[in-house]
Design an enzyme around this catalytic site. Sequence first.
Site, PDB file in Angstrom:
ATOM      1  CG  ASN A 109      -1.840   0.898   1.200  1.00  0.00           C
ATOM      2  OD1 ASN A 109      -2.035   2.000   0.609  1.00  0.00           O
ATOM      3  ND2 ASN A 109      -3.019   0.976   2.083  1.00  0.00           N
ATOM      4  CE  LYS A 149      -0.221  -0.765   7.609  1.00  0.00           C
ATOM      5  NZ  LYS A 149      -1.360  -0.515   8.378  1.00  0.00           N
ATOM      6  NE  ARG A 158      -5.122   3.431  -1.067  1.00  0.00           N
ATOM      7  CZ  ARG A 158      -4.308   4.643  -0.887  1.00  0.00           C
ATOM      8  NH1 ARG A 158      -3.214   4.659  -0.680  1.00  0.00           N
ATOM      9  NH2 ARG A 158      -5.088   5.624  -0.648  1.00  0.00           N
ATOM     10  CG  HIS A 201     -10.468   7.355   5.015  1.00  0.00           C
ATOM     11  ND1 HIS A 201      -9.873   6.171   4.978  1.00  0.00           N
ATOM     12  CD2 HIS A 201      -9.185   8.081   4.661  1.00  0.00           C
ATOM     13  CE1 HIS A 201      -8.614   5.985   5.123  1.00  0.00           C
ATOM     14  NE2 HIS A 201      -8.169   7.259   4.629  1.00  0.00           N
ATOM     15  CG  LEU A 202     -12.422  11.429   9.185  1.00  0.00           C
ATOM     16  CD1 LEU A 202     -13.149  12.142  10.742  1.00  0.00           C
ATOM     17  CD2 LEU A 202     -12.956  12.534   8.226  1.00  0.00           C
ATOM     18  NE  ARG A 226      -4.250  14.995  -0.023  1.00  0.00           N
ATOM     19  CZ  ARG A 226      -4.619  13.616  -0.073  1.00  0.00           C
ATOM     20  NH1 ARG A 226      -5.759  13.478  -1.084  1.00  0.00           N
ATOM     21  NH2 ARG A 226      -4.377  12.850   0.500  1.00  0.00           N
ATOM     22  N   GLY A 260      -7.335   7.551  11.071  1.00  0.00           N
ATOM     23  CA  GLY A 260      -6.256   7.850  12.410  1.00  0.00           C
ATOM     24  C   GLY A 260      -7.089   8.810  12.849  1.00  0.00           C
ATOM     25  CB  ILE A 261      -8.242  12.322  12.059  1.00  0.00           C
ATOM     26  CG1 ILE A 261      -6.802  12.744  11.489  1.00  0.00           C
ATOM     27  CG2 ILE A 261      -9.159  13.248  13.032  1.00  0.00           C
ATOM     28  CD1 ILE A 261      -6.854  13.956  10.677  1.00  0.00           C
ATOM     29  CD  GLU A 276      -8.995   4.106  13.196  1.00  0.00           C
ATOM     30  OE1 GLU A 276      -7.968   3.835  13.434  1.00  0.00           O
ATOM     31  OE2 GLU A 276      -9.330   3.731  11.862  1.00  0.00           O
ATOM     32  CG  ASN A 277      -5.746   9.389  16.541  1.00  0.00           C
ATOM     33  OD1 ASN A 277      -6.108  10.317  16.447  1.00  0.00           O
ATOM     34  ND2 ASN A 277      -5.018   8.765  16.072  1.00  0.00           N
TER      35      ASN A 277
END
Length: 407
Positions: free
Chosen positions: A7, A14, A97, A214-215, A247, A336-337, A339-340
């Site tokens: 990916n 990754k 990907r 999706h953040l 962005r 990520g954003i 989730e945390n």
Amino acid sequence: MNVLVLNPGSNSLKAELVRCQSGQKTASEGEKLISLMVEGIGREATLSRLRGKEAEHSEPMAAQNYGEAASGLLRWLDQRREGGLPGLDETGCVGVRVVHGGALFTGPSRITPEVEQQILELGKWAPLHNRSSVDILPAIRSRLPQVAIYAVFDTAFHRTIPDTAGLYAIPADLAAKHAIRRYGFHGISHRYMLERSASLAGRESARINAVTMHLESGCSVTAVAHGRSIDNTMGLTPLEGLMMGTRSGDVDPALIPFLVESEGLRLSEVMEVLNKRSGLLGVSGRSLDTRVLMKEYDTDAPVKLAMEMFSYRVTKAVGASLAALGSAEAVIFGGGIAENTPLVRERVCAGLRWCGLEMDEEQNRRLIDIEGRLSTPDSRIQAYVIPVEEGLQIAHECCQAIKEVAA
């Protein structure tokens, strides 16, 4: 079947080795055997072995380009077999990907010379991404010459977006000539969130209406009706839509010629500003990482403004998606954003109280990088945090494609 997933990111690569179970129906049923990340490609690169999202071991490696990074990852996997980890020779398929598949690719596709060339041509719309997916192919072919390589496209999940949402209000002949439309992105992530949430609810994904978020460094929101994407905040390229890590997201198109003329910038320089120097980083002047920004949220005015702007734009996009759907069972936070960063979830949920969403404050504090329900049991619309597993989703789609070919 063991699937090696690669990916590429904007300056990272990754790799995950995933075991797909016989007869599995969703990606979350797969087993992640190992996860590796090369970061700082083109600079002082490091290779890390990940446990969850945290590095449990890191070491320097030579990776001046994506080809070198892929070679290094494959060499590491060859040399560091341990604890029953299968060797690369036991790999049944490689999944890569690819960000932009345009109108050509509606699902995973085995990479042939023709497909490789088409991916490169579509790079005109995703120059930061498609090229890197092709650059890693020689290393894969050199080490695994007999193994099928499949491209899994971020745009494929959004192929169901109707023209009413997908077309721009420009002359129809120009749009047709250049295949200009809103393709949407992060489809691998959005599909994972949809199917995982359906699995948790004990329902078929085709019966789910939801808004998925999706953040991460790149951000998008998707409206899902009966398991199908009907809109996504990104468009022809991954620059459109939400404010992101670096962005800008949506801006007035007239801003671009204005900056060219008033600042004496070349067009490429303006695009670099919008892609790499804007968003959370540009407004805060500090970082694109919300974990860093939250440490200064109460003391630094530009940081607070950046976080409030970001949260507002996400809330507005989720509200628009709910309007497009008419009704929904859930909103799903992933990436990520999401989730945390409890502040972002708190702001979004507060902005959705009008539709009956009631957030559980204790759950919001507790759910950091773990899966769970964010809303109260009696909330009219549910909210979930679902950590995104793109590697599992890519592997699952590759296995599905191979099964279809065999049938």
